[in-house]
Design an enzyme around this catalytic site. Structure first.
Site, PDB file in Angstrom:
ATOM      1  N   ASP A 244     -21.595  -4.300  -3.143  1.00  0.00           N
ATOM      2  CA  ASP A 244     -21.579  -5.518  -3.966  1.00  0.00           C
ATOM      3  C   ASP A 244     -22.553  -6.537  -3.374  1.00  0.00           C
ATOM      4  OD1 ASP A 244     -18.905  -7.638  -5.327  1.00  0.00           O
ATOM      5  OD2 ASP A 244     -21.102  -7.730  -5.463  1.00  0.00           O
TER       6      ASP A 244
ATOM      7  N   GLU B  71     -17.725   4.250   3.041  1.00  0.00           N
ATOM      8  CA  GLU B  71     -18.132   4.739   1.707  1.00  0.00           C
ATOM      9  C   GLU B  71     -18.725   6.144   1.781  1.00  0.00           C
ATOM     10  OE1 GLU B  71     -16.483   1.486   0.155  1.00  0.00           O
ATOM     11  OE2 GLU B  71     -17.084   3.333  -0.819  1.00  0.00           O
TER      12      GLU B  71
ATOM     13  N   HIS C 212     -16.280   8.811   1.402  1.00  0.00           N
ATOM     14  CA  HIS C 212     -16.021   9.178  -0.008  1.00  0.00           C
ATOM     15  C   HIS C 212     -17.133  10.075  -0.536  1.00  0.00           C
ATOM     16  CE1 HIS C 212     -12.670   6.509  -0.310  1.00  0.00           C
ATOM     17  NE2 HIS C 212     -13.367   5.389  -0.274  1.00  0.00           N
TER      18      HIS C 212
END
Lengths: 376, 85
Positions: free
Chosen positions: A99, A120, A123
């Site tokens: 973001d 991240e 993931h």
């Protein structure tokens, strides 16, 4: 730890990544560095390599986005959601978005990019959230110091459930980049050991093994002392694959997996680059040894039982390579672990032996014990 | 709503909305309710998701938006859902 339903994982062990959009809150070099270290946190535990590309579509496309950015998971402005990533797969799979409304940082005055990126990429490699508060894959933000970062056990178990542990390479042991707090000094004096890499650096000779390197004068045995690699080369951490110096340029090159670093003396010159800059074919994922030949102004790169020749003046790989090492260097046997040129001789380190090769005579003139270079 | 909160009406309304967005983002399985869907306050679905959140984070499972649950909801975090998606 948890895996995603269906346990999606990458079917190949070299993945490309590309930082398609940067953030104004950090320099590009710092973003590159943080991302590189975040990926390295995972590649130290499993047999995955990551190669940065700067154009085209990578397996893991990385970008800083604002608000609704087209993937039906809009960001929400400062705080709240910081980033997200998609499980392994084609297209959006593996892609990682940060973001842009957050204040990203290399330190603690904002959200630490290394910390969030390392989460991240868990993931992107196939891990879902863990309910273990000490795990990197715990959903909420908790600062992690990038240097000396150790992947928590829960995350190591999870990622190795998908990809298995990082294998030991035959002849070139690689261990997860999880430096112990007080690395033991490998016993080079036992006959089975060799060096990972050897290079001159100015007036010194550096010999690397696991997490340690020895510094000595080129022609003197006195004053040999071991140091940890992280103490002088924090980015390299451990297990350097190859190294060489172009003395007349005052630059040295250090290789690890598909990456290399340039230094002036002990000063790193920027973030890691990929070995494909030299013109290696894509199937080459690491270098075993490298040696610069001063008179010819060429660098020989050894990969398995072959070698390549790189013209340092033209800055390009020579044609008609790779060639077979044993055919070209008679008398030198076995895989080359390290190499260095001194006074017209090439010293080939192969396991516990060092072959002294006379460039003029094109033959081995003597065989030494590798350990003798550090006083064994 | 009163059954979910012990806070003042305004705070409780803000917290409720914050919680509703959070639960939709992170505790709604694919094919679940779309964002903007009107859910009757204190409905089964919300209470169920609150309990799921509390269980995941190891909080006391009350089904209510108590202090520790709201503290967790307000923490910066990853955007990937906590339930299988």
């Amino acid at each position: 730890y948890r895996l995603f339903p269906g346990e999606p994982k990458w079917k190949k062990n070299t993945l490309t990544y590309r930082i398609a959009k940067y953030t104004p809150s950090m320099t590009s070099a710092d973003v590159d560095k943080a991302i590189e270290m975040a990926l390295q946190a995972w590649s130290s535990a499993v047999p995955l390599n990551f190669v940065k590309i700067n154009s085209g579509v990578a397996d893991i496309m990385i970008s800083f986005e604002t608000g609704d950015h087209g993937d039906s998971y809009p960001f929400d402005g400062p705080r709240g959601t910081l980033a997200h990533a998609f499980a392994p797969g084609e297209g959006l799979g593996g892609d990682t978005h940060f973001d842009n409304a957050e204040k990203w940082t290399m330190g603690t005055n904002g959200f630490n990019l290394f910390t969030v990126a390392a989460h991240e990429f868990g993931h992107a490699l196939g891990l879902a959230h863990s309910a273990d508060p000490s795990a990197l894959m715990y959903p909420t933000y908790k600062y992690r110091h990038p240097y000396g970062f150790h992947l928590p056990k829960d995350d190591v178990k999870g990622i190795q459930a998908l990809y298995g542990p990082r294998k030991m390479f035959p002849g070139k042991p690689t261990v997860p980049n999880v430096p112990p707090h007080n690395p033991t000094i490998p016993d080079l004096c036992d006959s089975s050991s060799s060096f990972d890499a050897v290079t001159t650096l100015g007036k010194e000779l550096l010999l690397f093994k696991d997490r340690i390197f020895w510094r000595r004068q080129v022609h003197l045995m006195a004053g040999i002392r071991p140091s940890t690699i992280t103490s002088s080369f924090p980015q390299l951490m451990s297990n350097v694959d190859a190294a060489y110096e172009v003395a007349e340029r005052g630059t040295a090159y250090f290789f690890k997996g598909p990456h290399y670093w340039i230094t002036r003396g002990f000063q790193m010159q920027g973030p890691p680059r990929t070995i494909y800059d030299f013109g290696f074919p894509r199937y080459v994922q690491r270098i075993d040894a490298a040696v610069y030949l001063k008179d010819a102004q060429k660098t020989l790169f050894f990969v398995g039982d072959e070698y390549y020749s790189y013209d340092e003046r033209k800055m390009k790989m020579e044609k008609d390579y790779p060639k077979n090492t044993e055919e070209e260097f008679s008398g030198v046997n076995g895989q080359i672990d390290a190499a260095v040129e001194l006074n017209g001789y090439i010293y080939f380190f192969s396991g516990p032996k060092t072959y002294k090769y006379d460039i003029e005579k094109e033959d081995v003139v003597s065989v030494l014990k590798s350990g003798s270079w550090i006083g064994c | 709503a009163p059954s979910l909160f012990a806070a003042t009406p305004r705070t409780s309304k803000n917290n409720y909305r914050l919680a509703q967005v959070y639960l939709h983002k992170y505790y709604t399985r694919k094919g679940g309710h779309q964002v903007g869907e009107m859910v009757a306050r204190g409905s089964n679905s919300i209470v169920k998701k609150i309990k799921e959140l509390q269980a995941f984070f190891g909080l006391q499972v009350t089904g209510k938006l108590d202090r520790s649950t709201m503290d967790m909801i307000k923490k910066p975090r990853c955007g990937v859902p906590d339930v299988a998606n």
